[in-house]
Design an enzyme around this catalytic site. Structure first.
Site, PDB file in Angstrom:
ATOM      1  N   ASP A   1       0.956  -1.330  -0.021  1.00 24.00           N
ATOM      2  CA  ASP A   1      -0.061   0.015  -0.122  1.00 24.00           C
ATOM      3  C   ASP A   1       0.726   1.324   0.205  1.00 24.00           C
ATOM      4  O   ASP A   1       1.952   1.162   0.350  1.00 24.00           O
ATOM      5  CB  ASP A   1      -0.879   0.230   1.210  1.00 24.00           C
ATOM      6  CG  ASP A   1      -1.885  -1.040   1.156  1.00 24.00           C
ATOM      7  OD1 ASP A   1      -2.502  -1.367   0.198  1.00 24.00           O
ATOM      8  OD2 ASP A   1      -2.170  -1.579   2.456  1.00 24.00           O
TER       9      ASP A   1
ATOM     10  N   ASP B   1      -7.159  -1.514  -4.321  1.00 26.67           N
ATOM     11  CA  ASP B   1      -8.372  -0.925  -3.488  1.00 26.67           C
ATOM     12  C   ASP B   1      -9.415  -0.002  -3.907  1.00 26.67           C
ATOM     13  O   ASP B   1     -10.640  -0.060  -3.858  1.00 26.67           O
ATOM     14  CB  ASP B   1      -7.599  -0.635  -2.252  1.00 26.67           C
ATOM     15  CG  ASP B   1      -6.593  -1.640  -1.440  1.00 26.67           C
ATOM     16  OD1 ASP B   1      -6.931  -2.858  -1.786  1.00 26.67           O
ATOM     17  OD2 ASP B   1      -5.656  -1.115  -0.540  1.00 26.67           O
TER      18      ASP B   1
END
Length: 176
Positions: free
Chosen positions: A130, A154
């Site tokens: 991330d 995401d």
């Protein structure tokens, strides 16, 4: 030589599978941006892009919001297996989806692209990479509230799910 009717039947059996190219683009962009984040960012050190928007390299060993992240490793295989089941289910749904159900197809392929992007990370690295870090002030409550750090996969999953929810609420007759 096949007749037009037989070609039409083959096309009907494929449903909206031709939309899977969008999922492939999502996977490519997701993997490229994750590679760039790992190559150019230091773990946990924010790099400010705009006010309230940083790139910060982070690793997620769990699911959304690090759910089950500290469980010792079994969750890697659980979430990988879950992603595979979801992707296969959605591909089958796309195969059966009637032509013209474009918004439903878009929502489904965005979820597939995001799921595959994060699945690749889980299988190769045992964690999801991330790097998008959003934070903001909540007046009179909290300054610099940090939302979860996330990635392109995401975003695709969230957009796809939002499209599917909106379709089910306002156009459920168009989801089949």
């Amino acid at each position: 030589m096949r007749s037009f009717r037989s070609l039409s039947r083959i096309d009907e059996r494929r449903g909206m599978l031709s939309w899977l190219w969008i999922a492939a683009v999502v996977v490519a962009i997701d993997q490229l941006t994750k590679w760039m984040a790992e190559a150019n960012l230091e773990f946990g050190v924010p790099y400010q892009i705009f006010p309230h928007f940083n790139f910060t390299l982070a690793y997620n060993y769990g699911a959304a919001f690090s759910f089950l992240g500290g469980q010792g490793g079994w969750q890697r295989w659980f979430f990988a297996g879950l992603a595979i089941v979801v992707v296969l289910f959605i591909i089958n749904w796309l195969r059966k989806l009637s032509k013209g159900r474009n918004w439903t197809a878009l929502g489904l392929v965005l979820v597939v692209g995001g799921a595959v992007g994060n699945l690749i990370d889980r299988l190769l690295y045992g964690k999801v990479i991330d790097f998008i870090d959003i934070y903001f002030d909540i007046p009179f409550v909290m300054e610099n509230y940090r939302f979860a750090t996330f990635n392109v996969a995401d975003i695709a999953i969230t957009l796809g799910a939002a499209i599917l929810v909106l379709m089910s609420l306002f156009a459920s007759d168009r989801m089949e």
